[in-house]
Design a protein around this motif. Structure first.
Motif, PDB file in Angstrom:
ATOM      1  N   SER A  74       0.648  -1.211   0.116  1.00  7.47           N
ATOM      2  CA  SER A  74      -0.105  -0.077   0.107  1.00  7.47           C
ATOM      3  C   SER A  74       0.958   1.338  -0.074  1.00  7.47           C
ATOM      4  CB  SER A  74      -0.955   0.182   1.339  1.00  7.47           C
ATOM      5  OG  SER A  74      -1.778   1.200   1.438  1.00  7.47           O
ATOM      6  N   ALA A  75       1.928   1.293   0.725  1.00  2.56           N
ATOM      7  CA  ALA A  75       2.990   2.463   0.960  1.00  2.56           C
ATOM      8  C   ALA A  75       3.437   2.607  -0.417  1.00  2.56           C
ATOM      9  CB  ALA A  75       3.576   2.372   1.923  1.00  2.56           C
ATOM     10  N   ASP A  76       3.914   1.472  -1.061  1.00  5.36           N
ATOM     11  CA  ASP A  76       4.775   1.747  -2.367  1.00  5.36           C
ATOM     12  C   ASP A  76       3.625   2.114  -3.524  1.00  5.36           C
ATOM     13  OD1 ASP A  76       6.858   0.440  -1.364  1.00  5.36           O
ATOM     14  OD2 ASP A  76       6.541  -1.353  -2.075  1.00  5.36           O
ATOM     15  N   ASP A  77       2.324   1.723  -3.437  1.00  7.26           N
ATOM     16  CA  ASP A  77       1.170   2.229  -4.277  1.00  7.26           C
ATOM     17  C   ASP A  77       1.045   3.698  -4.207  1.00  7.26           C
ATOM     18  OD1 ASP A  77       1.175  -0.190  -5.260  1.00  7.26           O
ATOM     19  OD2 ASP A  77      -0.936  -0.784  -4.090  1.00  7.26           O
ATOM     20  N   ILE A  78       1.055   3.944  -3.050  1.00  8.85           N
ATOM     21  CA  ILE A  78       0.903   5.530  -2.613  1.00  8.85           C
ATOM     22  C   ILE A  78       1.907   6.190  -2.999  1.00  8.85           C
ATOM     23  CG2 ILE A  78       0.544   7.546  -0.819  1.00  8.85           C
ATOM     24  CD1 ILE A  78      -0.996   5.121   0.576  1.00  8.85           C
ATOM     25  N   ARG A  79       3.243   5.887  -2.797  1.00  6.68           N
ATOM     26  CA  ARG A  79       4.591   6.349  -3.411  1.00  6.68           C
ATOM     27  C   ARG A  79       4.456   6.583  -4.996  1.00  6.68           C
ATOM     28  NH1 ARG A  79       9.845   7.684  -1.589  1.00  6.68           N
ATOM     29  NH2 ARG A  79      11.085   8.099  -3.449  1.00  6.68           N
ATOM     30  N   ALA A  80       3.998   5.467  -5.526  1.00  7.13           N
ATOM     31  CA  ALA A  80       3.794   5.449  -7.072  1.00  7.13           C
ATOM     32  C   ALA A  80       2.715   6.441  -7.476  1.00  7.13           C
ATOM     33  CB  ALA A  80       3.621   4.111  -7.465  1.00  7.13           C
ATOM     34  N   THR A  81       1.627   6.501  -6.971  1.00  6.31           N
ATOM     35  CA  THR A  81       0.395   7.310  -7.198  1.00  6.31           C
ATOM     36  C   THR A  81       1.126   8.780  -7.383  1.00  6.31           C
ATOM     37  OG1 THR A  81      -1.057   5.972  -6.642  1.00  6.31           O
ATOM     38  CG2 THR A  81      -1.665   8.158  -6.715  1.00  6.31           C
TER      39      THR A  81
END
Length: 140
Positions: free
Chosen positions: A21-28
């Motif tokens: 989830s943290a990686d997804d937020i960073r990518a977003t």
């Protein structure tokens, strides 16, 4: 499977989900930053302003705070008119809690005279529906 093995498996799975989830937020956030740069360099202050929440605030160095969509659009329109030639956003850390995310990084701005300056920034992002939008934006 014994109860402690099951519990350990659940903890490991939850840890993986949080990291993903943290990686997804960073990518977003990084994708949103790329879109922000494209809008700004295209000279589209309205599109830049639409990347912010309706009650957002921009805290530019040495200038009044721009609060709300109209003021933020006006701020970016004036910046575009002043001559932003290029901009680079290098994301450092990203953390999140619920519908808020926090980003810090380095901003490099090249002006119309081809002079580049680097500054630090912090952005508070807010999830609005399914989108992450800039909510508080400060740099110096």
């Amino acid at each position: 499977m014994k109860p402690y093995q099951f519990a350990a498996a659940v903890v490991m799975l939850c840890t993986f989900c949080v990291a993903a989830s943290a990686d997804d937020i960073r990518a977003t956030i990084e994708a949103n930053n790329a879109g922000f740069i494209q809008d700004l360099l295209r000279g589209d202050a309205k599109a830049v302003a639409e990347r912010y929440t309706t009650d957002a605030a921009v805290f530019p160095p040495g200038a009044p705070v721009a609060r709300g969509s109209a003021a933020i659009e006006a701020f970016w329109a004036a910046s575009i008119t002043a001559g932003v030639e290029d901009i680079e956003l290098r994301t450092g850390a990203v953390e999140s809690a619920g519908d808020l995310a926090f980003e810090d990084g380095v901003l490099a701005i090249t002006d119309a005279d081809s002079k580049t300056s680097e500054q630090r920034y912090v952005v508070v992002w807010k999830r609005v529906g399914t989108e992450w939008k800039l909510h508080w934006d400060i740099w110096n």
